[in-house]
Design an enzyme around this catalytic site. Structure first.
Site, short mmCIF file in Angstrom:
data_model
loop_
_atom_site.label_atom_id
_atom_site.label_comp_id
_atom_site.label_asym_id
_atom_site.label_seq_id
_atom_site.Cartn_x
_atom_site.Cartn_y
_atom_site.Cartn_z
N ASP A 288 -3.00 -7.67 13.07
CA ASP A 288 -2.04 -8.77 13.17
C ASP A 288 -2.71 -10.04 13.69
O ASP A 288 -2.37 -11.15 13.26
CB ASP A 288 -0.89 -8.37 14.10
CG ASP A 288 0.04 -7.35 13.47
OD1 ASP A 288 -0.04 -7.15 12.24
OD2 ASP A 288 0.84 -6.75 14.21
N ASP B 137 -6.63 -13.37 -0.50
CA ASP B 137 -6.53 -11.99 0.00
C ASP B 137 -7.65 -11.73 0.99
O ASP B 137 -8.81 -12.13 0.77
CB ASP B 137 -6.60 -11.00 -1.16
CG ASP B 137 -6.27 -9.59 -0.71
OD1 ASP B 137 -5.07 -9.26 -0.68
OD2 ASP B 137 -7.21 -8.83 -0.39
N GLU C 52 -1.54 -8.68 3.34
CA GLU C 52 -2.70 -9.50 3.67
C GLU C 52 -2.95 -10.58 2.64
O GLU C 52 -4.03 -11.16 2.59
CB GLU C 52 -3.95 -8.61 3.81
CG GLU C 52 -4.45 -8.01 2.52
CD GLU C 52 -3.80 -6.66 2.20
OE1 GLU C 52 -4.43 -5.89 1.45
OE2 GLU C 52 -2.69 -6.37 2.69
N ASN D 91 -7.81 -2.43 9.43
CA ASN D 91 -6.66 -1.90 10.18
C ASN D 91 -6.91 -0.47 10.63
O ASN D 91 -6.59 -0.09 11.76
CB ASN D 91 -5.41 -1.95 9.30
CG ASN D 91 -4.54 -3.17 9.59
OD1 ASN D 91 -4.72 -3.84 10.59
ND2 ASN D 91 -3.62 -3.46 8.70
#
Length: 450
Positions: free
Chosen positions: A324, A307, A349, A315
């Protein structure tokens, strides 16, 4: 120093992109290339094949049916394109079918104006239709493409068919001026399409050679900047059609047009498989592939759940497009993990790595190496460039800046035990250990042995 490092990383990323594009396109061209090689061998040995089949007696009837086989492949391409709402596939297969029918009937040598006209329009059509592989037919763009294709067919038939003398005479009787222009267009097209170069391509006019050359160039540029399987399929079909046009014999048209339709069909199936099993953003296998892999694991394996730390905050701060890019970077390096790891995007993620036939002590060094690799790789965020188009105001704006941020991952690792006998149980255990790693300060590897 910061600028030089930024430039260095830019060139490193550019080199990786070039290598990725070449690798992806090269892999996608394996099947089309193999089919074209087989077709070339068949064309070369065709006289011997005909002689062998003819000696077989009853098998000669099968030989008479071969010219119809390309239409079966084209029909299958239209049906598959319709099933998956792929306008490029529908109209591409239809264009190949119509072109093959015209060339099979009239040929493409000197004097065969219709065939020459077809070989000018078809390569251009194949490129343009390759841009519509994700479009539906019954949209404004899809119907416009269909209209253009129909217009081309009618134009070639009306202006290039030498047998339409009655139409010319009728037009001249109704309107002498219009009839004169009509006849003048036919004469000009006859001269244009019968203009063959001294390069030995007697079945391909100079205009046709220019059309193929242009299509090859723009196809290569497109596959470099945006490689995809369907685009590669259209490029393979273009190569097959070109070989058929250069040779110009009826058997060459039959075999290479059949191959072109088959390439479109196969690449469409491969693309459908990729959509179902591969994650589009990262290029890693997705959840469906992960589930099938877990069904086929033996008794000894290791599962690692990975993770990205603070990804939601990342983000929110830098935007989803930058997020991304982080996911792609994480996935690219994960795909290079050693130890025989099979890697997947689990979702969001979170990623998964499976080590078949390994125990934890064997897998941990590779997992820790991956974590350190991510930790020691700075991620550079570039600010937006100048927005002003006014030349006088450009110098007053601040230059784009770069920011180096640190991206880390937390990893939980588990293996089967007496209590954990199923892969789903082992995965859940690895996921729980992952959250222990996050509570322990993140950027670390925790296993069931800790």
């Amino acid at each position: 120093m910061a600028l030089s490092r930024s430039s260095l990383q830019f060139w490193q990323l550019a080199r990786v992109r070039v290598g990725f594009s070449i690798k992806k396109v090269g892999y996608s061209l394996l099947v089309p290339g193999l089919l074209i090689i087989i077709s070339s061998i068949m064309v070369y040995w065709w006289p011997d094949l005909v002689r062998t089949v003819g000696d077989a007696g009853k098998a000669n009837a099968l030989l008479q049916l071969l010219p119809v086989l390309p239409y079966a492949v084209f029909s299958a391409g239209v049906i598959m394109g319709w099933r998956y709402s792929n306008t490029g596939m529908i109209l591409g297969s239809a264009a190949l079918a119509l072109s093959y029918g015209c060339l099979a009937a009239t040929g493409s040598g000197p004097g065969a104006v219709m065939g020459a006209g077809v070989l000018v329009m078809l390569p251009i059509d194949l490129f343009l239709l390759s841009l519509l592989t994700k479009r539906r037919l019954f949209t404004s763009l899809g119907m416009a493409a269909l209209s253009v294709l129909v217009f081309q067919i009618l134009s070639i038939w009306i202006f290039c068919e030498p047998g339409l003398t009655d139409l010319v005479n009728t037009t001249q009787q109704l309107s002498p001026e219009l009839g004169k222009r009509f006849a003048d267009i036919q004469t000009r097209l006859n001269l244009l399409f019968n203009n063959h170069s001294p390069l030995g391509m007697e079945h391909l006019s100079i205009l046709g050679q220019v059309a193929f050359c242009w299509s090859f160039i723009v196809f290569i540029a497109r596959l470099y900047f945006a490689p995809d399987q369907l685009g590669t399929g259209f490029f393979g079909a273009l190569c097959a059609v070109f070989l058929g046009a250069v040779i110009g014999s009826p058997q060459a048209y039959m075999i290479f047009f059949f191959t072109a339709g088959l390439i479109l069909l196969v690449t469409s199936i491969e693309a459908s498989f990729s959509m179902a099993y591969m994650d589009e953003l990262t290029g890693l296998p997705g959840r469906r592939s992960l589930n099938e892999t877990m069904l086929n694991l033996g008794r000894k394996y290791v599962i690692a759940m990975i993770d990205i730390d603070h990804f939601k905050k990342f983000n929110d701060t830098y935007g989803h497009k930058t997020g991304d890019q982080v996911l792609k970077m994480i996935a690219t390096r994960l795909g290079k993990m050693g130890g025989g790891a099979k890697t997947f995007r689990y979702g969001g993620e979170e990623f998964t790595a499976i080590f078949p036939g390994k125990e934890i002590f064997e897998a941990l060094p590779h997992i820790e190496k991956y974590r350190l690799d991510i930790e020691n790789t700075p991620f550079i965020i570039r600010s937006k460039g100048r927005k002003t188009s006014n030349a006088s105001a450009r110098g007053k704006e601040p230059a784009p800046t770069t920011k180096r941020v640190k991206v880390t991952v937390s990893i939980g690792v588990a293996e089967p035990t007496r209590a954990l006998t199923k892969p789903e149980q082992v995965m859940k255990a690895a996921d729980k250990i992952l959250y222990k790693a996050k509570k322990s300060g993140r950027n670390c590897v925790k296993s069931s042995q800790d």
